[in-house]
Structures are given as structure tokens and as C-alpha cells.
Write a protein that holds these residues in place. Structure first.
Motif, short mmCIF file in Angstrom:
data_model
loop_
_atom_site.label_atom_id
_atom_site.label_comp_id
_atom_site.label_asym_id
_atom_site.label_seq_id
_atom_site.Cartn_x
_atom_site.Cartn_y
_atom_site.Cartn_z
N PHE A 62 0.83 -1.21 0.00
CA PHE A 62 0.00 0.00 0.00
C PHE A 62 0.86 1.25 0.00
O PHE A 62 0.60 2.20 -0.74
CB PHE A 62 -0.94 0.02 1.20
CG PHE A 62 -1.97 -1.08 1.23
CD1 PHE A 62 -2.23 -1.87 0.12
CD2 PHE A 62 -2.67 -1.34 2.39
CE1 PHE A 62 -3.17 -2.88 0.15
CE2 PHE A 62 -3.63 -2.34 2.43
CZ PHE A 62 -3.88 -3.12 1.31
N ASP A 66 0.89 3.87 -3.04
CA ASP A 66 0.45 5.23 -2.73
C ASP A 66 1.50 6.26 -3.14
O ASP A 66 1.16 7.37 -3.56
CB ASP A 66 0.14 5.38 -1.24
CG ASP A 66 -1.13 4.65 -0.83
OD1 ASP A 66 -1.93 4.26 -1.72
OD2 ASP A 66 -1.31 4.45 0.39
N LEU A 100 -6.35 -5.20 -1.89
CA LEU A 100 -5.74 -4.07 -2.61
C LEU A 100 -6.83 -3.21 -3.24
O LEU A 100 -6.77 -1.98 -3.19
CB LEU A 100 -4.78 -4.58 -3.68
CG LEU A 100 -4.10 -3.52 -4.54
CD1 LEU A 100 -3.30 -2.54 -3.68
CD2 LEU A 100 -3.21 -4.18 -5.58
N HIS A 103 -8.32 -0.96 -0.70
CA HIS A 103 -7.41 0.14 -0.38
C HIS A 103 -7.41 1.20 -1.47
O HIS A 103 -7.48 2.40 -1.18
CB HIS A 103 -6.00 -0.40 -0.16
CG HIS A 103 -4.99 0.68 0.07
ND1 HIS A 103 -4.88 1.35 1.27
CD2 HIS A 103 -4.07 1.23 -0.75
CE1 HIS A 103 -3.93 2.25 1.18
NE2 HIS A 103 -3.42 2.21 -0.04
N LEU A 104 -7.35 0.78 -2.71
CA LEU A 104 -7.22 1.73 -3.82
C LEU A 104 -8.50 2.46 -4.15
O LEU A 104 -8.45 3.54 -4.75
CB LEU A 104 -6.72 1.00 -5.08
CG LEU A 104 -5.31 0.43 -5.00
CD1 LEU A 104 -4.96 -0.27 -6.30
CD2 LEU A 104 -4.30 1.52 -4.68
#
Length: 120
Positions: A62, A66, A100, A103-104
Motif C-alpha cells: 500500500f 500510494d 488491494l 485500499h485503492l
């Protein structure tokens, strides 16, 4: 952003921009009660996500992505395909790809996911 989970034994997706290997994470295939389930099953998800190795890997992944995304945007890249692989593409890669995506989705315009080998 496109995320593809896959199994290395079926080949790496050709349109990948970034490929991450999850074969070092604890493998639910070796737990008899989880072997026939996919990474979509709660037991498999918990098995993978509860390990320290997975937690450490996700934190690193992450953070890396990021920091990387603004650089892709600055260079004018409008599509990015991230492939997450494990041995067969049914367990670890599915769990990590789903996590993922969660998170994205925060702050990104569109995140699509495809579990290429989940039913093989």
C-alpha cells in the motif's frame, strides 16, 4: 486501475504493468478444510489476512503504490494494470487482490478487478 489475480502455473497476464508475487504467504491449499474453497471464502480470507507476513506485505504494498501513483499520473499514464499472483490463482492472490482493491478505491476514480484463475 485494473487488478488481476492469477496463478503462476497458468502464466503471467501479458498486459501487466506491475506484478507482485504472493507465493511466500501462508498457503490455504495445505489446510484440508480450506483447500477446495476460493479466496472469496471467509475462512480462506481470514487465514491469509491474519498472518504477520500478509500484514507486513500489505503495509509495504500500500505504501509503495500510494507513493507510485502520483508519479504515473504526472507522466500521463491513464491506465495501470496490477497483477497479483500465487501458485494456482485461487487463494492468496484473490485475497490480496481484493484487499488491494479496497485500499485503492479510496480516492481513485475507478478500480476494476478480475480473478482470472479462481475457478481453474
Amino acid at each position: 486501475v485494473n487488478i488481476i489475480s492469477f496463478g503462476y502455473k497458468h502464466g503471467i497476464p501479458l498486459d501487466s504493468d506491475l506484478v507482485f508475487d504472493t507465493r511466500f504467504l501462508p498457503n490455504p491449499f495445505y489446510a484440508d478444510h480450506l483447500r477446495d474453497k476460493s479466496g472469496k471464502a471467509r475462512g480462506v480470507r481470514d487465514f491469509v489476512l491474519d498472518s504477520k507476513e500478509t500484514q507486513d506485505f500489505l503495509g509495504w504494498l500500500f505504501d509503495f503504490l500510494d507513493k507510485l501513483f502520483p508519479k504515473f499520473v504526472k507522466e500521463g499514464k491513464s491506465n495501470l494494470t496490477i497483477s497479483i499472483g500465487c501458485t494456482g490463482g485461487r487463494h492468496r492472490s484473490v485475497v490480496v487482490a481484493d484487499r488491494l482493491r479496497e485500499h485503492l478505491k479510496n480516492g481513485r476514480s475507478e478500480v476494476k478487478i478480475y480473478h482470472r484463475d479462481i475457478y481453474k
